[in-house]
Design an enzyme around this catalytic site. Structure first.
Site, PDB file in Angstrom:
ATOM      1  N   GLU A 161       0.789  -1.225   0.000  1.00 46.19           N
ATOM      2  CA  GLU A 161       0.000   0.000   0.000  1.00 46.19           C
ATOM      3  C   GLU A 161       0.829   1.287   0.000  1.00 46.19           C
ATOM      4  O   GLU A 161       0.389   2.304  -0.526  1.00 46.19           O
ATOM      5  CB  GLU A 161      -0.950  -0.002   1.203  1.00 46.19           C
ATOM      6  N   SER A 191     -45.843 -20.917  48.315  1.00 50.68           N
ATOM      7  CA  SER A 191     -45.168 -21.408  49.525  1.00 50.68           C
ATOM      8  C   SER A 191     -43.680 -21.071  49.582  1.00 50.68           C
ATOM      9  O   SER A 191     -43.021 -21.404  50.576  1.00 50.68           O
ATOM     10  CB  SER A 191     -45.349 -22.923  49.631  1.00 50.68           C
TER      11      SER A 191
END
Length: 784
Positions: A201, A478
Site C-alpha cells: 500500500e 409457599s
C-alpha cells in the site's frame, strides 16, 4: 515651401505617433501592474482562505484524532476462570470453554491459542489478555489433576497457587451506526503484517509527508508491468484521511481535502500513530448489516482467531481485502481472493519477507477461512438484557462505544445446561398436559458472591423479547414460608424446630367483611405439628397461625432483611405467598439464606474497565451478615429436610448421594409452579406458568422441581455441608409438648437448637417402657 510643409507635417505626425506609442505603452504597463497587484491580492486572499480553512481542518483533525476516534463496541466477558491448586476442577468443562474460545487442540503445545490434554493433565498456551489491570503476556499453563482435585499447577514452569484463563466473550454491544472493530496497539500487530501492508500500500510511508508523487509514478509503473493492480497510488495517510474524515464521493474538492488533511496529519502526529490508526480504521468487510473495521476484527471475521495467530497466507489474504472487500470476498469469490492473495505472497517473496520454502508452502494452502460467513457467536439475550440494565444503573451507558470491557459472572456451562433443561422439560410437560402455552424462567447465582451465572427468560431460549426471569412478577406461593419460620427461629427463646403449631381450621374476616379460610393442600388437619413439619411438609394452617403470632410486620421485615426491595402488602394472605415477585427477586433473598445469612447484591457485572485500562466501576466485596449464624443454620437444616423428607423428596432418590436444600411453591388454582434449590455452590430458581395466567395443572413438585432436577442432572452438584455454629447443639424434644427432655421420654425427636433457648423438662407425658428382662426376652413374656 512645399518641402518645408511636408517635413513639418512628417515631424508633427512622427511626434503624434511617438506620443501614441508612449501612451499605449503606459496603458499596457498599467494593466500589467494591475494584473500583478490583483494577482498578489488574490494570492494573499487565497492563501488566507486556505490558511483559515486549514486551521478549521486542523481543529477537526485534532478533535477526532485526539478524542474518541472510533465507536468501539463494549466487550462483555463471561466469568474469568480461576484454577486453584486446592480446589476441585472439571477438566471437561475447561476443555469445553477452550474449544468455545477457538483454542486449537494439538498433540504438542507450541504457541498461544493451543492446548493439549493427556489423561489427567491439561496444557494450555494462554493468549495475551487484559484482565482489567494491563495486558498480560501469553503464558504456558499446566494443570495436573488427581482424584478430582488439582495437585500441581504451573505457569511458565513456575508453581502457582492459582492461575487465570482467558474468559469467553459473550457479546459485543455495537455502535449506533453498526461499526464493529477490535482495537489493537501497534505493539500487538505482527511485524509481518506491517511489512507487507507497507510493501503493498505505501512503501515510502516513513519518508513522505502525506503525499508521494514518486509513489504514484512507481505504482503506475509496477501495475503496468504486472498487468494488474499490485500497488496503490494513494499513501496510507491519504487513505486514513479519506476513511476517517471524508466520504467516498470522487470529486476534485474531496481530493483537495484529502491532500490537506494528509499534510495536517503528518505534521501533527508521528508515523507510528498514523500507522496504528490506519490498522484500526481500514474497512475490511461486511458482516450483514455491520461493517468490519480494522485488522483485529477482520482476523476474527475471516479466520475465527486473533491476528497474532495468523500464518503468512492468512496475513496476505487480509491485506488483499484492503483493495476491495466486496470484490475479493473469499466466500463469494474464492478464486479471485486466492489470486489476489498469491500475488501479494509473490511480492512478499520478491522483497525477502518470505523465504522460498515459506512462499511455496503458502501458495499451496487453501484460503482456510471460517466455514460460515456469520460470526460463530452464541446468543444469550436474557442474560445480556440484565447486563445492559446494570450498565445503565451504574452510569456506564454513555461509555458503551468507547471500547469498555465488562466482566460478568456468566458461566457458559451453567447457561447451556439451563437452556437445554428448559427445552427438554417443557416439551415433556407440555406433552403430558396436552398444552403448548407453558412458559418458564430460570435464574442461577453463585452463593458466595451473589453473581448471576445464568438467565433463561422464556421457553424460546434465544428470543430477546419479554424476559420473564426479570420482569414477570407472579404470586410466589409457599416460597414465602421459610421467611416466616426464619422469623420464628431467630426468636430462639420462644421457638425451636420442635415447637408445636396448631393445625386446625381457621377463619379470618377482613375489614370489608370478606372471610378468608385457608386450607392445607391435602385438606387434612393434624391438630398440632412440630414447627419443622409445618415447613418441610409445606402445611398452610400451621404457617398462617405462626405468622399471625409473629406479626405480619415482622415477617415483612425479615423478607426485606434477606434482600427483597419491593413493597409487601401486610395482609394475612401474604403468609401463603400472595406477594408478586420475579424469579430474579426471589433468587436474591434465597441466596442470602443459602449463604448462611450473608447478603450479596445479585449482579451480573463484576467490573467495568475503560479502553485505556482504567477501572470505571467494580463490585464491592463486603461482608453483610443479615442473620444470626444460629438462625441461618437452623433454617438451612430445615430446607435440607424438605428435599429428603418433604415436598421435594423426589430429589433424594434422583440424587441419593447429594445433600440438597430447597423449597417448592404453588400459587392458587395451580397457576404458578415454583422451586428454589441449592447445593454448596449455586442457587437455582425455576418458575413455570402461562402468560395468560391460566392454570398450568402443575404444582411446585410436578413442574418447576422437575426442571430443576433436569438441570442438576446435566450440571452435576456439590453436596451441602454446613458447620454447626457455636451456640447450637442437638437436643431431644418431646413432640407433643416441644420440651427438651431426657432420653427416658417416648415419642421424641432430635433437632438442632440454640443452646440458650433449650429449657430441659424433667417430666414426660409418656415415658419409654422399661426394657424386658433377659428372662422375659427368653420366654417372650414382654411381647403383646
Amino acid at each position: 515651401m512645399t518641402k518645408t510643409k511636408t517635413a513639418k507635417s512628417k515631424a508633427i505626425k512622427q511626434k503624434g505617433f511617438t506620443k501614441g506609442k508612449v501612451k499605449n505603452t503606459k496603458v499596457k504597463q498599467g494593466f500589467s501592474r494591475w494584473l500583478i497587484v490583483t494577482a498578489i491580492k488574490l494570492s494573499i486572499i487565497f492563501v488566507a482562505l486556505i490558511s483559515l480553512y486549514s486551521i478549521y481542518l486542523d481543529g477537526k483533525v485534532r478533535q477526532t484524532f485526539e478524542g474518541q476516534r472510533w465507536q468501539i463496541p463494549a466487550q462483555v466477558y463471561a466469568n474469568i476462570p480461576v484454577i486453584n491448586a486446592d480446589k476441585p476442577i472439571n477438566l471437561a468443562k475447561v476443555e469445553s470453554e477452550l474449544i468455545h474460545l477457538n483454542y486449537q487442540r494439538v498433540t504438542r503445545v507450541t504457541s498461544p491459542g493451543q492446548f493439549s490434554r493427556q489423561g489427567s493433565k491439561v496444557t494450555i498456551f494462554r493468549r495475551e489478555f487484559d484482565f482489567g489491570y494491563g495486558l498480560q503476556e501469553p503464558a504456558l499453563i499446566s494443570i495436573e489433576q488427581k482424584n478430582g482435585e488439582v495437585y500441581r499447577l504451573t505457569e511458565n514452569s513456575e508453581v502457582k497457587h492459582s492461575v487465570k484463563l482467558e474468559p469467553i466473550l459473550i457479546d459485543r454491544i455495537l455502535s449506533a451506526d453498526a461499526e464493529d472493530r477490535v482495537f489493537l496497539s501497534l505493539e500487538q500487530v505482527p511485524q509481518q503484517l506491517i511489512d507487507t501492508l507497507l510493501l503493498i500500500e505505501d512503501r515510502d510511508f516513513y519518508s513522505h509527508h502525506g503525499i508521494s508523487p514518486t509513489g504514484i509514478l512507481r505504482a503506475f509503473w509496477k501495475n503496468m508491468l504486472a498487468g494488474a493492480t499490485v500497488q496503490g497510488g494513494s499513501t496510507l495517510t491519504q487513505q486514513l484521511a479519506k476513511n476517517m474524515y471524508l466520504n467516498r464521493q470522487k470529486t476534485i474538492w474531496r481530493k483537495v481535502n484529502e491532500a490537506l488533511i494528509s499534510v495536517i496529519l503528518e505534521l501533527r502526529y508521528s508515523k507510528d500513530q498514523l500507522l496504528e490508526a490506519y490498522i484500526n480504521e481500514v474497512y475490511l468487510g461486511q458482516h450483514y448489516a455491520n461493517g468490519i473495521y480494522g485488522f483485529g476484527l477482520a482476523s476474527q471475521f475471516y479466520f475465527g482467531k486473533p491476528l497474532s495467530e495468523l500464518d503468512d497466507a492468512q496475513i496476505a489474504l487480509l491485506i488483499a481485502q484492503v483493495k476491495g472487500p466486496s470484490y475479493y470476498d473469499p466466500w463469494r469469490k474464492p478464486e479471485r481472493a486466492s489470486e489476489r492473495r498469491d500475488l501479494i505472497l509473490r511480492v512478499m517473496f520478491e522483497n525477502h519477507t518470505l523465504t522460498k520454502n515459506s512462499y511455496l508452502n503458502a501458495i499451496e494452502q487453501p484460503l482456510s477461512i471460517r466455514s460460515e460467513r456469520r460470526f460463530a457467536k452464541q446468543s444469550y439475550p436474557a442474560y445480556m438484557q440484565l447486563v445492559r440494565r446494570e450498565l445503565k444503573d451504574i452510569g456506564a451507558g454513555n461509555a458503551l462505544q468507547s471500547g469498555i470491557k465488562v466482566f460478568t459472572g456468566f458461566d457458559l456451562v451453567r447457561q447451556q445446561n439451563a437452556e437445554q433443561a428448559v427445552i427438554e422439560q417443557l416439551a415433556q410437560l407440555e406433552k403430558s398436559k396436552d398444552s403448548s402455552e407453558l412458559q418458564t424462567a430460570v435464574i442461577v447465582s453463585d452463593i458466595r458472591t451473589g453473581q448471576i451465572q445464568a438467565v433463561v427468560g422464556g421457553k424460546e431460549v434465544k428470543y430477546s423479547g419479554f424476559n420473564r426471569a426479570l420482569d414477570a412478577k407472579r404470586p410466589i406461593g409457599s416460597l414465602i414460608k421459610p421467611v416466616i419460620y426464619l422469623t420464628a427461629l431467630e426468636r430462639y427463646q420462644q421457638y425451636n424446630l420442635a415447637t408445636p403449631l396448631a393445625d386446625e381450621p381457621i377463619s379470618l374476616k377482613s375489614s370489608t367483611g370478606k372471610r378468608w379460610q385457608p386450607k392445607n393442600y391435602d385438606g387434612k388437619y393434624r391438630g398440632h405439628v412440630p414447627l419443622i413439619d409445618g415447613l418441610v411438609k409445606s402445611l398452610n394452617i400451621p404457617t398462617v397461625n405462626l405468622g399471625l403470632k409473629l406479626g405480619l410486620a415482622d415477617v415483612a421485615d425479615t423478607l426485606h432483611t434477606l434482600g427483597y426491595q419491593g413493597k409487601v402488602k401486610k395482609v394475612p394472605s401474604m403468609l401463603l405467598g400472595s406477594t408478586n415477585m420475579s424469579a430474579f427477586e426471589v433468587n436474591q433473598w434465597y441466596n442470602t439464606i443459602a449463604n448462611s445469612g450473608i447478603y450479596n447484591r445479585a449482579l451480573a457485572i463484576n467490573k467495568v474497565v475503560s479502553g485505556d485500562g482504567e477501572t470505571l466501576w467494580q463490585r464491592e466485596n463486603v461482608v453483610d451478615a443479615r442473620l444470626s449464624s444460629q438462625g441461618a443454620y437452623l433454617i438451612d437444616y430445615a430446607l435440607t429436610k424438605v428435599t429428603s423428607e418433604g415436598t421435594a423428596k423426589s430429589l433424594a432418590w434422583k440424587f441419593p448421594e447429594q445433600l440438597l436444600a430447597g423449597k417448592t411453591g404453588t400459587s392458587n388454582d395451580l397457576r404458578d409452579s415454583w422451586f428454589v434449590g441449592y447445593d454448596q455452590e449455586s442457587v437455582v430458581t425455576t418458575w413455570i406458568g402461562r402468560d395468560d395466567n391460566k392454570s398450568t395443572g402443575l404444582t411446585g413438585s410436578s413442574g418447576a422441581l422437575t426442571l430443576f432436577a433436569n438441570y442438576l442432572k446435566k450440571q452435576g452438584s456439590h453436596s451441602r455441608y454446613d458447620f454447626m455454629p457455636d451456640g447450637v447443639e442437638f437436643a431431644t424434644f418431646e413432640l407433643a409438648t416441644g420440651n427438651a427432655v431426657t432420653d427416658e421420654c417416648a415419642k421424641v425427636a432430635q433437632y438442632p437448637a440454640v443452646t440458650e433457648g433449650i429449657f430441659f423438662s424433667t417430666e414426660c407425658l409418656e415415658k419409654k417402657p422399661e426394657p424386658p428382662s433377659w428372662l422375659e426376652r427368653l420366654f417372650g413374656l414382654g411381647d403383646d
